[in-house]
Design a protein around this motif. Structure first.
Motif: not given
Length: 313
Positions: A230-251
């Motif tokens: 749940d560390a925001p520093a580990l979140s991906f830039p928004a465009p990349l989230r359309h390709v790879v899941a990150d912590n914001v996406y999986h939460h």
């Protein structure tokens, strides 16, 4: 989850270079830790060989040592980031149960996998292909392997939610409140299902792919921890989230919000959710409350071990 002010400012200021730097350091650190784990595994194996311990027992001991060390070391990378950024004060409450249940599940699944692979070897079962014999195909092999693994995990994940018997095991993972890198455990029964339905078929499909997908393996290994962090520093830039899941996406997959239940099953490539109609694309910093209403988290090791086999909750 409300992001502390210091984390919010870091989130606003971070860009692609910050993202690249963060994950470059993570990958290098993870590679170093895996190298250390491999060295320990080799030295321990030689020591057990000198002690003339049977091969099955020796392999099991080595696998347990390697697996537990790797988990503690790699999860620890994310614990450091979470602790530094979010300024948590109660380490015991935040991480203890996750460490206990994760190590328990890991130990049991390693024992099951060792026994299964020993049985397969005794029966003379051989993989269909050897990674070293693929020739020019090796150029595309890492990506193809990762895509196949991601697709298999996506559909197994949906099955874990769809079938009542499987959900009993998977619910242990979803009842976790305040997800974090170390507090991302599953029930050992779910891990055994994963071994039988994903690990074993891939092992029987192709032999020794590790040397050809080392960086991919490292990235995939740490993905489980960063997805649940749940560390925001580990979140991906928004465009990349359309390709790879990150912590914001999986939460969003773990949210209590009924509008998003049944969304974001993908464990690595987020576009599988888009293809199969199960995607919710979150905004930066969107960390919802997690858990299951009316389903309290497991409270003891005994509860963790036995709850899926008890009365339906």
């Amino acid at each position: 989850m409300k992001i502390p002010n210091i984390a919010s400012k870091q989130l606003e200021q971070r860009g692609y270079w910050h993202f690249i730097a963060t994950f470059t350091v993570l990958l290098i650190a993870a590679e170093l830790l895996l190298y250390i784990a491999g060295w320990i595994q080799q030295r321990l194996g030689l020591s057990l060989q000198d002690m003339e311990i049977g091969s099955l027992a020796a392999n099991t001991i080595v696998a347990l040592t390697n697996g537990i060390f790797t988990f503690l070391a790699v999860a620890g990378l994310f614990v450091i980031i979470e602790w530094r950024q979010l300024r948590f004060s109660d380490f015991r409450a935040r991480y203890r149960d996750g460490l206990i249940y994760s190590v328990t599940a890991l130990a049991i699944s390693i024992l099951v996998q060792a026994a299964e692979f020993s049985l397969l070897r005794s029966l003379g079962v051989q993989p269909l292909f050897a990674a070293g014999d693929l020739g020019p195909v090796l150029v595309a092999f890492p990506l193809a392997y990762l895509l196949l693994l991601g697709l298999m995990e996506y559909w197994l994940h949906r099955a874990l939610h769809h079938y009542d018997f499987l959900w009993r095991f998977h619910a242990i993972h979803h009842q976790i409140e305040d997800l974090n890198a170390a507090r991302s455990y599953s029930h050992f029964g779910q891990d055994v299902i994963y071994i039988l339905l994903i690990t074993t078929p891939l092992v029987l499909l192709i032999d020794a792919p590790q040397q050809h997908i080392m960086l991919v393996t490292t990235f995939y290994l740490i993905s489980n921890y960063y997805m649940h962090s749940d560390a925001p520093a580990l979140s991906f830039p928004a465009p990349l989230r359309h390709v790879v899941a990150d912590n914001v996406y999986h939460h969003q997959h773990h949210t209590r919000d009924v509008r998003h239940i049944g969304k974001n099953y993908a464990s690595f490539f987020s576009f599988f959710d888009r293809i199969f109609g199960t995607q919710y694309m979150p905004k930066d910093g969107e960390f919802p409350k997690t858990g299951i209403d009316g389903y309290p988290p497991v409270a003891t090791l005994r509860d963790y071990m036995l709850r899926p086999f008890g009365p339906k909750t």
